[in-house]
Design a protein around this motif. Sequence first.
Motif, PDB file in Angstrom:
ATOM      1  N   UNK A 130       0.818  -1.214   0.000  1.00 28.66           N
ATOM      2  CA  UNK A 130       0.000   0.000   0.000  1.00 28.66           C
ATOM      3  C   UNK A 130       0.852   1.264   0.000  1.00 28.66           C
ATOM      4  N   UNK A 131       2.100   1.146   0.467  1.00 28.46           N
ATOM      5  CA  UNK A 131       2.996   2.301   0.492  1.00 28.46           C
ATOM      6  C   UNK A 131       3.718   2.505  -0.832  1.00 28.46           C
ATOM      7  N   UNK A 132       3.630   1.516  -1.722  1.00 29.58           N
ATOM      8  CA  UNK A 132       4.282   1.608  -3.028  1.00 29.58           C
ATOM      9  C   UNK A 132       3.284   2.161  -4.040  1.00 29.58           C
ATOM     10  N   UNK A 133       3.613   3.233  -4.740  1.00 34.42           N
ATOM     11  CA  UNK A 133       2.654   3.839  -5.683  1.00 34.42           C
ATOM     12  C   UNK A 133       2.290   2.947  -6.858  1.00 34.42           C
ATOM     13  N   UNK A 134       3.198   2.066  -7.261  1.00 34.09           N
ATOM     14  CA  UNK A 134       2.928   1.184  -8.402  1.00 34.09           C
ATOM     15  C   UNK A 134       1.974   0.067  -7.988  1.00 34.09           C
ATOM     16  N   UNK A 135       0.934  -0.221  -8.758  1.00 33.38           N
ATOM     17  CA  UNK A 135       0.030  -1.331  -8.426  1.00 33.38           C
ATOM     18  C   UNK A 135       0.788  -2.646  -8.299  1.00 33.38           C
ATOM     19  N   UNK A 136       0.331  -3.487  -7.411  1.00 32.24           N
ATOM     20  CA  UNK A 136       1.008  -4.755  -7.131  1.00 32.24           C
ATOM     21  C   UNK A 136       1.179  -5.605  -8.385  1.00 32.24           C
ATOM     22  N   UNK A 137       0.141  -5.635  -9.225  1.00 29.30           N
ATOM     23  CA  UNK A 137       0.190  -6.468 -10.423  1.00 29.30           C
ATOM     24  C   UNK A 137       1.236  -5.982 -11.423  1.00 29.30           C
ATOM     25  N   UNK A 138       1.633  -4.705 -11.306  1.00 30.62           N
ATOM     26  CA  UNK A 138       2.596  -4.134 -12.260  1.00 30.62           C
ATOM     27  C   UNK A 138       4.036  -4.153 -11.746  1.00 30.62           C
ATOM     28  N   UNK A 139       4.230  -4.629 -10.521  1.00 30.57           N
ATOM     29  CA  UNK A 139       5.580  -4.662  -9.957  1.00 30.57           C
ATOM     30  C   UNK A 139       6.423  -5.752 -10.612  1.00 30.57           C
ATOM     31  N   UNK A 140       7.712  -5.528 -10.640  1.00 28.31           N
ATOM     32  CA  UNK A 140       8.632  -6.513 -11.204  1.00 28.31           C
ATOM     33  C   UNK A 140       8.797  -7.693 -10.253  1.00 28.31           C
ATOM     34  N   UNK A 141       9.362  -8.766 -10.770  1.00 30.55           N
ATOM     35  CA  UNK A 141       9.627  -9.943  -9.938  1.00 30.55           C
ATOM     36  C   UNK A 141      10.576  -9.598  -8.804  1.00 30.55           C
ATOM     37  N   UNK A 142      11.574  -8.774  -9.098  1.00 27.62           N
ATOM     38  CA  UNK A 142      12.542  -8.381  -8.068  1.00 27.62           C
ATOM     39  C   UNK A 142      11.857  -7.588  -6.954  1.00 27.62           C
ATOM     40  N   UNK A 143      10.926  -6.723  -7.315  1.00 28.23           N
ATOM     41  CA  UNK A 143      10.219  -5.922  -6.309  1.00 28.23           C
ATOM     42  C   UNK A 143       9.343  -6.805  -5.422  1.00 28.23           C
ATOM     43  N   UNK A 144       8.644  -7.756  -6.023  1.00 27.45           N
ATOM     44  CA  UNK A 144       7.815  -8.676  -5.240  1.00 27.45           C
ATOM     45  C   UNK A 144       8.673  -9.543  -4.327  1.00 27.45           C
ATOM     46  N   UNK A 145       9.832  -9.939  -4.814  1.00 24.29           N
ATOM     47  CA  UNK A 145      10.746 -10.727  -3.990  1.00 24.29           C
ATOM     48  C   UNK A 145      11.224  -9.920  -2.790  1.00 24.29           C
ATOM     49  N   UNK A 146      11.520  -8.644  -3.026  1.00 27.81           N
ATOM     50  CA  UNK A 146      11.965  -7.768  -1.935  1.00 27.81           C
ATOM     51  C   UNK A 146      10.867  -7.602  -0.887  1.00 27.81           C
ATOM     52  N   UNK A 147       9.615  -7.491  -1.322  1.00 30.43           N
ATOM     53  CA  UNK A 147       8.501  -7.375  -0.381  1.00 30.43           C
ATOM     54  C   UNK A 147       8.381  -8.659   0.440  1.00 30.43           C
ATOM     55  N   UNK A 148       8.496  -9.804  -0.220  1.00 27.26           N
ATOM     56  CA  UNK A 148       8.424 -11.086   0.491  1.00 27.26           C
ATOM     57  C   UNK A 148       9.538 -11.217   1.520  1.00 27.26           C
ATOM     58  N   UNK A 149      10.730 -10.792   1.151  1.00 26.38           N
ATOM     59  CA  UNK A 149      11.868 -10.866   2.077  1.00 26.38           C
ATOM     60  C   UNK A 149      11.655  -9.967   3.288  1.00 26.38           C
TER      61      UNK A 149
END
Length: 308
Positions: A201-220
């Motif tokens: 919610x703090x990231x301006x880019x919609x979740x579906x549009x995030x890169x794999x690296x960004x999603x991995x960073x969120x998971x970590x």
Amino acid sequence: MSDPKQQPKIPNYTIKDYASFALAGAIGCGVTHGAMTPIDVVKTRIQLEPTVYNKGMFGSFKQVISTEGAGALLTGLGPTVLGYSLQGAFKFGGYELFKKQFIEYLGYDTAKKYKDSVYIGSSALAEFFADIALCPLEATRIRLVSQPTFANGLVGGFSRILKEEGIGSFYNGFTPILFKQIPYNIAKFLVFERASEAIYSAIPTPRADLSTAANTAVNLGSGIIAGCAAAIVSQPADTLLSKVNKTKKAPGQSTVGLLIQLAKQLGFRGSFAGLPTRLVMVGTLTSLQFTIYGSLKKALGCPPAVAL
């Protein structure tokens, strides 16, 4: 009530999907717990013999190596990998199953309103069944770590306990493992869901549009937060579990009686022995588990989970 057209579509999981969830969970938990075996050995030694291993995590590492050799840090690797692979299959696969069932039973709007309860109920039920699979192998691991000369590896340790003490001995620690793992798993999934929700919610880019690296960073990042919370919540029961699998019951003594006796001996401070070591271990492995799990789900072609 929200517009049904705007609600996320609840996926229709197949048996293959649940098998994929279980496989991803098994690999994530088996690999990470196996990699943490040296830290787990030191943590267990500190819990069982705090007066002997009283030099902190790094000092205890050196102490184990100097007295028993570096190979001692891999004691219990076999039951750790097998036990936590089984647990991971039930833990993650079960969580996906129960979460979906709760959402379908309650309806999306109600489930969203009470999403914390959905996370708590799903993780608690999944962990109960996971612990049934884990308990015999965890008992074997602790016996091998606490008594290095007890047996040579998984098969030898498991066979000796079964032969000398019977199958019931594998479940002496079932009550404390439930007290440890259910709060642990609730904190793990609840905090992870909430932390990842806050980060996205703090990231301006919609979740579906995030890169794999960004999603991995969120998971970590979410996994580290969840792991530390889970470690603190479950630490007293983890210490008690280590003790109960090393201590034989007195004639006529019940498991509950033994637990009460050990809890009194430990006290509040003793219950948190080895916490710094466990924070490092659990924070690291939890973040890696969610990262591996998320990556494998995508690789296996699993449909996305419903976001509440």
